[in-house]
Design a protein around this motif. Structure first.
Motif, short mmCIF file in Angstrom:
data_model
loop_
_atom_site.label_atom_id
_atom_site.label_comp_id
_atom_site.label_asym_id
_atom_site.label_seq_id
_atom_site.Cartn_x
_atom_site.Cartn_y
_atom_site.Cartn_z
N GLY A 185 0.82 -1.22 0.00
CA GLY A 185 0.00 0.00 0.00
C GLY A 185 0.85 1.26 0.00
N GLY A 186 1.88 1.26 0.83
CA GLY A 186 2.79 2.41 0.86
C GLY A 186 3.51 2.60 -0.46
N LEU A 187 3.95 1.50 -1.06
CA LEU A 187 4.62 1.59 -2.36
C LEU A 187 3.66 2.04 -3.46
N ALA A 188 2.43 1.59 -3.40
CA ALA A 188 1.44 2.05 -4.39
C ALA A 188 1.26 3.56 -4.27
N PHE A 189 1.12 4.05 -3.05
CA PHE A 189 0.95 5.49 -2.84
C PHE A 189 2.18 6.26 -3.34
N LEU A 190 3.37 5.85 -2.92
CA LEU A 190 4.59 6.56 -3.33
C LEU A 190 4.79 6.52 -4.84
N THR A 191 4.51 5.38 -5.44
CA THR A 191 4.67 5.24 -6.89
C THR A 191 3.66 6.10 -7.64
#
Length: 184
Positions: free
Chosen positions: A96-102
């Motif tokens: 989820g964090g990587l989806a947001f940052l990406t």
């Protein structure tokens, strides 16, 4: 005198209005910014050969992370019929964090560089879904932290978030790949 059970349920459900309202403010705020902001026409695209390439490939990566989010959530909630390992929550949070940052460079390009100045239905729908994505993301984080909210709130808000990100990707990266092929 104690509250009746139906009053407690009603109170818990009404608490959901707070994160939903905050998420709606974020979504509408982004939409208003995108609509009223003058496009900057900056050609920033980082290590990618073009801005289109950056937006397409990062959006595909967000879709992969969203798929991981869906599978890990279903797994954690026992919907896959397989016991959930102890590390699964960390994978879910990380994806989820990587989806947001990406998604941030893509959103910056959409909001700051391009804006939402179109009468094309696909582009307008993409913009609305993108704004909904960030509003639903804020609402999901708030619902996740809300200990007194009804149990059905998190899956519903997460479902809206997933639907928004898939819809935004379908009206952008997937459309580009199916219409124009691999960007250069």
């Amino acid at each position: 005198m104690t509250d009746r059970p139906e009053d407690q349920i009603s109170t818990r459900a009404s608490l959901l209005a707070i994160p939903l309202l905050i998420g709606a403010v974020v979504a509408v705020g982004l939409g208003v910014f995108a609509r009223t902001h003058a496009a900057q026409h900056v050609s920033w695209h980082g290590p990618f050969p073009s801005m289109v390439s950056m937006k397409v490939w990062l959006t595909v990566a967000v879709l992969v992370f969203a798929a991981i989010q869906l599978v890990t959530a279903l797994w954690m909630y026992g919907k896959l019929g397989i016991a959930s390992p102890p590390w699964l929550g960390k994978v879910h949070r990380a994806s989820g964090g990587l989806a947001f940052l990406t998604s941030l460079p893509v959103a910056a390009a959409c909001l700051w560089v391009l804006g939402l100045h179109s009468t094309d239905t696909r582009v307008v729908l993409h913009g609305l879904l993108g704004c909904l994505f960030y509003g639903a993301l804020v609402a999901k984080v708030l619902v996740l932290r809300g200990r007194r909210l009804p149990g059905w709130a998190l899956p519903v808000v997460a479902g809206v978030l997933f639907t928004a990100v898939v819809g935004a990707a379908l009206t952008s990266a997937v459309w580009w790949l199916s219409t124009h092929g691999i960007p250069t």
